[in-house]
Design a protein around this motif. Structure first.
Motif, short mmCIF file in Angstrom:
data_model
loop_
_atom_site.label_atom_id
_atom_site.label_comp_id
_atom_site.label_asym_id
_atom_site.label_seq_id
_atom_site.Cartn_x
_atom_site.Cartn_y
_atom_site.Cartn_z
N ARG A 116 -7.51 -7.80 -0.25
CA ARG A 116 -8.17 -7.78 -1.55
C ARG A 116 -7.85 -9.03 -2.37
O ARG A 116 -8.72 -9.67 -2.92
CB ARG A 116 -7.76 -6.54 -2.35
N GLU A 117 -6.55 -9.37 -2.41
CA GLU A 117 -6.11 -10.43 -3.29
C GLU A 117 -5.83 -11.71 -2.50
O GLU A 117 -6.13 -12.80 -2.94
CB GLU A 117 -4.83 -9.97 -4.00
N SER A 118 -5.24 -11.52 -1.35
CA SER A 118 -4.96 -12.64 -0.47
C SER A 118 -4.97 -12.06 0.94
O SER A 118 -5.18 -10.87 1.11
CB SER A 118 -3.59 -13.24 -0.79
N ARG A 119 -4.78 -12.91 1.93
CA ARG A 119 -4.79 -12.38 3.30
C ARG A 119 -3.55 -11.51 3.51
O ARG A 119 -2.54 -11.70 2.85
CB ARG A 119 -4.87 -13.55 4.28
N ILE A 120 -3.66 -10.54 4.41
CA ILE A 120 -2.58 -9.56 4.52
C ILE A 120 -1.89 -9.60 5.89
O ILE A 120 -2.47 -9.98 6.88
CB ILE A 120 -3.08 -8.13 4.20
N TYR A 121 -0.65 -9.16 5.86
CA TYR A 121 0.21 -9.14 7.03
C TYR A 121 -0.31 -8.14 8.06
O TYR A 121 -0.63 -7.01 7.73
CB TYR A 121 1.62 -8.77 6.59
N ARG A 122 -0.37 -8.57 9.31
CA ARG A 122 -0.96 -7.74 10.35
C ARG A 122 -0.03 -6.60 10.82
O ARG A 122 -0.49 -5.67 11.49
CB ARG A 122 -1.33 -8.64 11.54
N GLY A 123 1.24 -6.70 10.50
CA GLY A 123 2.15 -5.60 10.88
C GLY A 123 2.80 -5.80 12.23
O GLY A 123 3.13 -4.84 12.92
N LEU A 124 3.01 -7.08 12.60
CA LEU A 124 3.55 -7.39 13.93
C LEU A 124 4.91 -6.75 14.18
O LEU A 124 5.22 -6.39 15.31
CB LEU A 124 3.65 -8.92 14.09
N CYS A 125 5.74 -6.60 13.14
CA CYS A 125 7.10 -6.06 13.33
C CYS A 125 7.19 -4.59 12.93
O CYS A 125 8.28 -4.04 12.87
CB CYS A 125 8.10 -6.86 12.50
N ARG A 126 6.05 -3.97 12.63
CA ARG A 126 6.09 -2.62 12.06
C ARG A 126 6.80 -1.61 12.98
O ARG A 126 7.60 -0.81 12.53
CB ARG A 126 4.67 -2.14 11.74
N GLN A 157 -9.37 3.09 -11.16
CA GLN A 157 -9.03 2.13 -10.11
C GLN A 157 -8.59 2.90 -8.88
O GLN A 157 -7.84 3.87 -9.00
CB GLN A 157 -7.88 1.21 -10.56
N ARG A 158 -9.03 2.45 -7.72
CA ARG A 158 -8.66 3.09 -6.45
C ARG A 158 -8.27 2.00 -5.47
O ARG A 158 -9.01 1.02 -5.33
CB ARG A 158 -9.89 3.77 -5.86
N ARG A 159 -7.16 2.16 -4.82
CA ARG A 159 -6.76 1.16 -3.82
C ARG A 159 -6.30 1.85 -2.55
O ARG A 159 -5.58 2.84 -2.61
CB ARG A 159 -5.61 0.29 -4.35
N ASP A 160 -6.69 1.27 -1.43
CA ASP A 160 -6.23 1.71 -0.12
C ASP A 160 -5.28 0.61 0.38
O ASP A 160 -5.71 -0.49 0.72
CB ASP A 160 -7.45 1.85 0.80
N PHE A 161 -4.00 0.92 0.38
CA PHE A 161 -2.99 -0.12 0.62
C PHE A 161 -3.11 -0.77 1.99
O PHE A 161 -2.95 -1.97 2.14
CB PHE A 161 -1.58 0.46 0.44
N GLY A 162 -3.39 0.05 3.00
CA GLY A 162 -3.47 -0.49 4.36
C GLY A 162 -4.56 -1.55 4.47
O GLY A 162 -4.36 -2.61 5.06
N ASP A 200 -4.72 -10.56 -14.37
CA ASP A 200 -4.29 -11.25 -13.15
C ASP A 200 -3.21 -10.43 -12.44
O ASP A 200 -2.90 -10.71 -11.28
CB ASP A 200 -3.79 -12.67 -13.46
N LEU A 201 -2.64 -9.45 -13.14
CA LEU A 201 -1.59 -8.62 -12.53
C LEU A 201 -2.10 -7.23 -12.15
O LEU A 201 -1.30 -6.35 -11.81
CB LEU A 201 -0.39 -8.53 -13.48
N LEU A 202 -3.42 -7.04 -12.17
CA LEU A 202 -3.98 -5.73 -11.83
C LEU A 202 -3.55 -5.26 -10.44
O LEU A 202 -3.14 -4.12 -10.25
CB LEU A 202 -5.51 -5.78 -11.94
N GLU A 203 -3.64 -6.16 -9.47
CA GLU A 203 -3.27 -5.77 -8.10
C GLU A 203 -1.77 -5.56 -7.97
O GLU A 203 -1.32 -4.76 -7.16
CB GLU A 203 -3.76 -6.80 -7.08
N ALA A 206 -1.04 -1.96 -9.19
CA ALA A 206 -1.32 -0.90 -8.23
C ALA A 206 -0.13 -0.72 -7.29
O ALA A 206 0.30 0.40 -7.02
CB ALA A 206 -2.58 -1.25 -7.43
N ARG A 207 0.42 -1.82 -6.82
CA ARG A 207 1.56 -1.74 -5.91
C ARG A 207 2.82 -1.24 -6.61
O ARG A 207 3.57 -0.43 -6.09
CB ARG A 207 1.82 -3.11 -5.27
N GLN A 208 3.03 -1.72 -7.85
CA GLN A 208 4.23 -1.32 -8.57
C GLN A 208 4.18 0.15 -8.94
O GLN A 208 5.19 0.86 -8.90
CB GLN A 208 4.41 -2.21 -9.80
N LEU A 209 2.97 0.63 -9.27
CA LEU A 209 2.81 2.04 -9.59
C LEU A 209 3.22 2.90 -8.40
O LEU A 209 3.94 3.89 -8.54
CB LEU A 209 1.35 2.27 -9.96
N GLU A 210 2.79 2.53 -7.21
CA GLU A 210 3.15 3.29 -6.02
C GLU A 210 4.66 3.23 -5.76
O GLU A 210 5.27 4.24 -5.40
CB GLU A 210 2.36 2.75 -4.81
#
Ligand SMILES: [Zn+2]
Length: 300
Positions: A116-126, A157-162, A200-203, A206-210
């Motif tokens: 959504r905001e920038s490119r995201i980590y693929r989860g290689l070490c998950r 506002q609705r966000r799907d973190f994955g 600019d801190l909307l995204e 969402a993460r901080q709320l979670e």
């Protein structure tokens, strides 16, 4: 649901002197708090050493004082809160929500997915650390995480973190607790009921709320104010050399912020005192007049 009391805050990063953009967040959060008879606290987000400019803390505090802001309680410095962030990270690890990541910046960039905001980590070490690799950072496992909240201006506002954020960093490879973790811990532990800051801190919100919920605290309400942009549509920031607020001309700066936030301003500013300005601004503050928008042109 009625809250016992309103507690708001302003949390500048001391990367330079206060400028128009950060003053908008200061004034907006202050007027929301004061018009509701609430408290307004000051936090200095000085956790990230390379971003802290020498003398900036003093300069921001002097400027806020000159502009007539009155804050409640002692100032919180994030640089002195490291044990609290450490404890929160431990708590999240105990939930099984954290994993070590060995990826270098280059590996992350090369494998990143659109977000959504920038490119995201693929989860290689998950699932596990690749063999022979050392953990560099700690990430939050966001699989299945979703958040819904009502922004006081921008609405639902609705966000799907994955899909939108991916597993984000809580503890950085350079040994610094990540902004999201620190900000969530502080807002939760200092009992903030309301967070008013730039869109600019909307995204981030969402993460901080979670994170606040994962840590077992009650989530604050959020209001995101429009961000001041220049003629080219660029956000004004200390990095883009936005003009610092002149503490010798407090009324000019404050009136410009009120106009930016679409509030009524006193008809005869030349005869206005700082006390008079704040009395009028608090009495006539109307959040809904600000309007739901992400950006707005800064005054010249
Ligand atoms: Zn990794």
């Amino acid at each position: 649901m009625k809250r016992a009391h309103y507690r708001g805050r302003f949390a500048p990063t001391p990367s330079g002197p206060l400028h128009f953009g950060s003053l908008v967040a200061a004034v907006g959060s202050y007027l929301e708090a004061k018009s509701r008879g609430g408290q307004w606290h000051l936090r200095i987000d000085d956790l990230d050493p390379p971003r802290v400019a020498p003398g900036a803390v003093e300069s921001i505090l002097r400027c806020l004082e000159a502009l007539g802001f009155e804050w409640d309680g002692p100032i919180v410095y994030q640089s002195r809160r490291v044990p609290a962030y450490h404890a929160a990270l431990h708590q999240l690890r105990a939930l099984g929500a954290v994993y070590p990541c060995a990826c270098s910046r280059k590996e992350i960039a090369e494998s990143a997915l659109p977000g959504r905001e920038s490119r995201i980590y693929r989860g290689l070490c998950r699932e596990r650390l690749p063999s022979g690799r050392r953990a560099r950072a700690l990430r939050l496992k966001v699989e299945g995480m979703r958040v819904e909240f009502e922004d006081g201006l921008l609405g639902p506002q609705r966000r799907d973190f994955g899909r939108e954020y991916g597993d984000f960093v809580l503890y950085r490879a350079d040994g610094v607790y990540a902004f999201h973790l620190a900000s969530a811990v502080d807002d939760a532990e200092y009992g903030m009921t309301d967070v008013v800051r730039g869109a600019d801190l909307l995204e981030s919100s969402a993460r901080q709320l979670e994170l606040i919920r994962l840590l077992g605290h009650r989530a604050p309400r959020y209001v995101h104010l429009p961000v001041a942009v220049d003629r080219g549509g660029e956000k004004l920031s200390k990095q883009t050399k936005a003009v610092p607020v002149d503490p010798a001309r407090p009324l000019g700066a404050l009136q410009a912020v009120l106009r930016f936030l679409n509030q009524s301003t006193e008809a005869t500013p030349e005869r206005l005192t700082l006390d008079g300005f704040w009395r009028h601004a608090i009495l006539h503050w109307n959040l809904q007049r600000v309007g739901a928008r992400l950006t707005g042109p800064a005054p010249d």
